[in-house]
Write an enzyme that holds these catalytic residues in place. Sequence first.
Site, PDB file in Angstrom:
ATOM      1  CD  GLN A 159      -3.040  -1.060   0.366  1.00  0.00           C
ATOM      2  OE1 GLN A 159      -3.243  -0.032  -0.261  1.00  0.00           O
ATOM      3  NE2 GLN A 159      -3.818  -2.127   0.261  1.00  0.00           N
ATOM      4  CE1 TYR A 183      -8.885 -12.085  -6.110  1.00  0.00           C
ATOM      5  CE2 TYR A 183     -10.508 -11.430  -4.482  1.00  0.00           C
ATOM      6  CZ  TYR A 183     -10.201 -11.953  -5.720  1.00  0.00           C
ATOM      7  OH  TYR A 183     -11.216 -12.326  -6.561  1.00  0.00           O
ATOM      8  CG  ASN A 219      -2.109  -4.041   4.630  1.00  0.00           C
ATOM      9  OD1 ASN A 219      -1.302  -3.486   5.361  1.00  0.00           O
ATOM     10  ND2 ASN A 219      -3.181  -3.431   4.154  1.00  0.00           N
ATOM     11  CD  GLU A 271      -1.784 -12.949  -3.052  1.00  0.00           C
ATOM     12  OE1 GLU A 271      -1.379 -12.907  -4.223  1.00  0.00           O
ATOM     13  OE2 GLU A 271      -2.674 -12.188  -2.606  1.00  0.00           O
ATOM     14  CG  ASP A 328      -7.649  -5.509  -0.881  1.00  0.00           C
ATOM     15  OD1 ASP A 328      -8.071  -4.681  -1.709  1.00  0.00           O
ATOM     16  OD2 ASP A 328      -6.586  -5.370  -0.248  1.00  0.00           O
ATOM     17  CB  CYS A 376      -8.202  -0.345  -5.934  1.00  0.00           C
ATOM     18  SG  CYS A 376      -8.090  -1.740  -7.067  1.00  0.00           S
ATOM     19  CD  GLU A 417      -7.930   1.287  -1.973  1.00  0.00           C
ATOM     20  OE1 GLU A 417      -7.622   0.153  -1.569  1.00  0.00           O
ATOM     21  OE2 GLU A 417      -7.606   1.718  -3.090  1.00  0.00           O
TER      22      GLU A 417
END
Length: 374
Positions: free
Chosen positions: A194, A222, A227, A243, A303, A328, A362
């Site tokens: 990020q 994802y 994070n 992931e 995400d 996003c 975002e």
Amino acid sequence: MSSHDNSAGLSAGATLPEQYDSLLANKVEKLQQLMADFQPPAPEVFASAPEHFRMRAEFRIWHEGDKANYIMFDQATRERIALTQFPVGSTRINELMQPLLEAVCEHDTLRRKLFQIEFLTTQTGEALVSLLYHRQLDEAWKEAARPLREKFGVDIIGRARKQKLLLDKDWVTEELTVDGETWRYNQVENSFTQPNAGINEKMLGWAKDVTTGCSGDLVELYCGNGNFTCVLSRNFDRVLATEISKSSVHSAQINFEMNNVENVTIARMSSKEFTQALNKEREFRRLSDVDLDSYNLSTILVDPPRAGLDPATEALVQRFETIVYISCNPLTLQDNLKTLTQTHKIERLALFDQFPYTDHMETGVLLTRKPVTE
């Protein structure tokens, strides 16, 4: 994962701090228009610092004789603009930019066919600098680069086609504070992180808040380098994360260990594969040690990339009582919500200004299942 780099849209790094509030207000209005059909509550708005908010940046290099300049391109005219400072970049990036480039230009081995410099910094002052070349590098390059590492207190990487030379390490350790608790994250060069650390802290705080009180276990698609996973692990009995990127899975495992997170299992698989596993359509060796039936999977966090959720993943997400969607791309979010709101209601909506002075938005959405009507 969310928040793909938007540095090209920063109009050569120009900032207009005096206009920041009105620009943010325009984004809020646009988001409300996009979400109007879903009748959400008023968005919670998380403003960025108006300057020095980007922890990473990349610059093309323009050579003039034995000198060189950082350049970016105006998005409207494509005009080449030389930079000596980058106001949206972190204070550390701005401290390093000119002195580092001047030192590079003093040495032909470092300057020759250099075409790009990339910076990755942290809120605690760590910095990693990548020098990219249109030629192969050798030990002479390493010897020339080593004094830069000592002089500027940074890690240096040399990259060329199919080549990556390290002087020491290719990662930094970021520290993020969420609700008074400090979290440490391994961030690897040339991997997604990020870019706006201050806004990332606010996103993590929001996600933690909206899942406080959720029962059972969390699924996260994802998950990147963990994070969100690390922080949200506090709110759930167990977390099952997926992931597809091998390097991101490796970073996530490091981050779980650094933060003493012990209730997360991560599987390297796509959302499609995870759906097949849940439906018992296929068996995966990567899940051989995971008893899916033992999980009480009530909440899901997604995400996704800018393309949003595909129809199969939409259907998977709808199976959960609670959905946390970090987006996003408000256009693909809008499209996904047309499906998700058939079964779920928007309880909370948030705008995180990850990229000030751009059109990028975002967004965070909390959805809960609608009651079944007779």
